[in-house]
Design an enzyme around this catalytic site. Structure first.
Site, PDB file in Angstrom:
ATOM      1  CE  LYS A  67       6.249  -5.550   3.234  1.00 51.52           C
ATOM      2  NZ  LYS A  67       5.058  -5.640   3.761  1.00 51.52           N
TER       3      LYS A  67
ATOM      4  NE  ARG B 189       0.398  -0.378  11.671  1.00 48.12           N
ATOM      5  CZ  ARG B 189       0.127  -0.652  10.430  1.00 48.12           C
ATOM      6  NH1 ARG B 189      -0.217   0.046   9.515  1.00 48.12           N
ATOM      7  NH2 ARG B 189       0.764  -1.811   9.945  1.00 48.12           N
TER       8      ARG B 189
ATOM      9  CB  CYS C 108      -0.886   0.158   1.231  1.00 50.00           C
ATOM     10  SG  CYS C 108      -0.353  -0.688   2.751  1.00 50.00           S
TER      11      CYS C 108
ATOM     12  N   GLY D 129      -3.904  -0.940   7.764  1.00 50.80           N
ATOM     13  CA  GLY D 129      -2.878  -1.818   7.302  1.00 50.80           C
ATOM     14  C   GLY D 129      -2.724  -3.181   7.999  1.00 50.80           C
TER      15      GLY D 129
ATOM     16  CG  HIS E 171      -0.933   3.898   4.329  1.00 55.64           C
ATOM     17  ND1 HIS E 171      -1.768   3.453   5.812  1.00 55.64           N
ATOM     18  CD2 HIS E 171      -0.469   2.564   4.108  1.00 55.64           C
ATOM     19  CE1 HIS E 171      -1.237   2.362   5.802  1.00 55.64           C
ATOM     20  NE2 HIS E 171      -0.714   1.685   4.966  1.00 55.64           N
TER      21      HIS E 171
END
Ligand code: 2RA
Length: 332
Positions: A207, A229, A127, A158, A236
């Site tokens: 990632k 987070r 994402c 998430g 996001h």
């Protein structure tokens, strides 16, 4: 005959959003819903019909044309061979196959041409990667980004339904322990998403560099990323500094973003107009704003921006359904 589509992991946050996206986009298909035995028997309406969730088993994918995968890595690795045995094409939202050289990793606004290279599996990017690259793609084409410095502010969605429940419970009663996070998330920030490697970099932070290099076909791209987070439900946000080969021009950048696919430019700081999660949730565009030259880079090759996007929609389900639509168009 009509296309038969299956959602594997149909009762999770992403699986449920995939069902909604198929409905919204009026995809003409027969739909099958699969999940664990615990969820089997639940019913959902789709195109005016009731569909009962079936337990995901080895023979589930017989006569299925396309599977939308919405399960975690370990579950996905278990059923992927079952889908391949029945020659179902899988669009997989897990991270299990994203870096596999035989698996295209696709954001339809950026590299749709990679879809038809698939050999049975197409991977949906993470994402945070989707949201960043939709915001940056036109700037990358114009100025060629060679380094990105990113801080992410990632919604609890998430971490799936459990993450959302943790925040909703704790805003009412902070003493209720988290089930999806190592610490309380309400009124807090947790600077960890995924395990850390020996250098203290988390799985989530790697990632962005690994996936962006593959999507942009740019193996030398450099990224440093801090993934955090935050107590936000489903969008996001990302603060991004890009260092480019060419000097950057903010007016040109704004002009490019005004017409960029999948982007809404929200950039008028004097009138307090900028991207915020409350505005981006439950829709599919990535909002981009706070564009400015980087005052710490005298070469003029760097700029900073802030972007937000709905993690369950464009960050996962919508992107996967857009890939499915492109796949169907290619086949017709
Ligand atoms: C997260 N990007 O936010 C990961 C998986 N959705 O937890």
């Amino acid at each position: 005959s009509k296309l038969t589509i299956a959602i594997a992991g149909a009762t999770g946050a992403v699986g449920q959003q995939m069902l909604q996206c198929l409905e919204e986009r009026k995809i003409d298909c027969e739909l099958r819903l699969f999940a664990s035995y615990r969820s089997a028997g639940k019913a959902f309406s789709f195109q005016g019909k009731e569909i009962v969730v079936e337990e995901l088993k080895e023979e589930s994918f017989e006569n299925i044309d396309i599977v939308l995968g919405a399960t975690e890595n370990d579950i996905t690795k278990k059923w992927m061979p079952w889908a391949q045995k029945h020659h179902a094409v899988v669009i997989d939202n897990s991270s299990a196959y994203r870096l596999d050289p035989n698996v295209p990793l696709v954001i339809p606004e950026i590299n749709p041409e990679d879809i038809q290279k698939h050999q049975g599996i197409i991977a949906n990017p993470n994402c945070a990667t989707i949201i960043a690259l939709v915001a940056l793609n036109q700037l990358h084409q114009e100025f060629h980004i060679h380094r990105m410095i990113v801080s992410t502010y990632q919604a609890v969605s998430g971490a799936g339904v459990k993450g959302v429940k943790d925040l909703e419970n704790q805003v009412k009663d902070p003493s209720i322990p988290s089930t999806a996070f190592p610490y309380p998330i309400a009124f807090n920030l947790i600077p960890q998403i995924g395990d850390f490697d020996e250098n203290g970099i988390s799985k989530e932070e790697w990632k962005l560099q690994n996936e962006s290099r593959k999507i942009w076909h740019d193996p030398n791209l450099l990224v440093n990323c801090t993934c955090v987070r935050v107590p936000i439900l489903r969008s996001h946000s990302e603060s991004i500094t890009i260092e480019c080969d060419q000097p950057v021009n903010i007016d040109k950048a704004r002009e490019l973003l005004e017409s960029a696919e999948g982007v809404k430019l929200v950039d008028d700081p004097q009138n307090q107009q900028y991207p915020m999660p409350l505005d981006t949730s439950d829709q599919d565009l990535v909002f981009v704003g706070r564009l400015r030259k980087d005052p710490s880079d005298p070469t003029g090759h760097s700029m900073i921006l802030f972007c937000c996007g709905d993690q369950i929609r464009k960050g996962a389900a919508t992107n996967a359904v857009q890939i499915l639509q492109a796949l169907i168009q290619n086949q017709n």
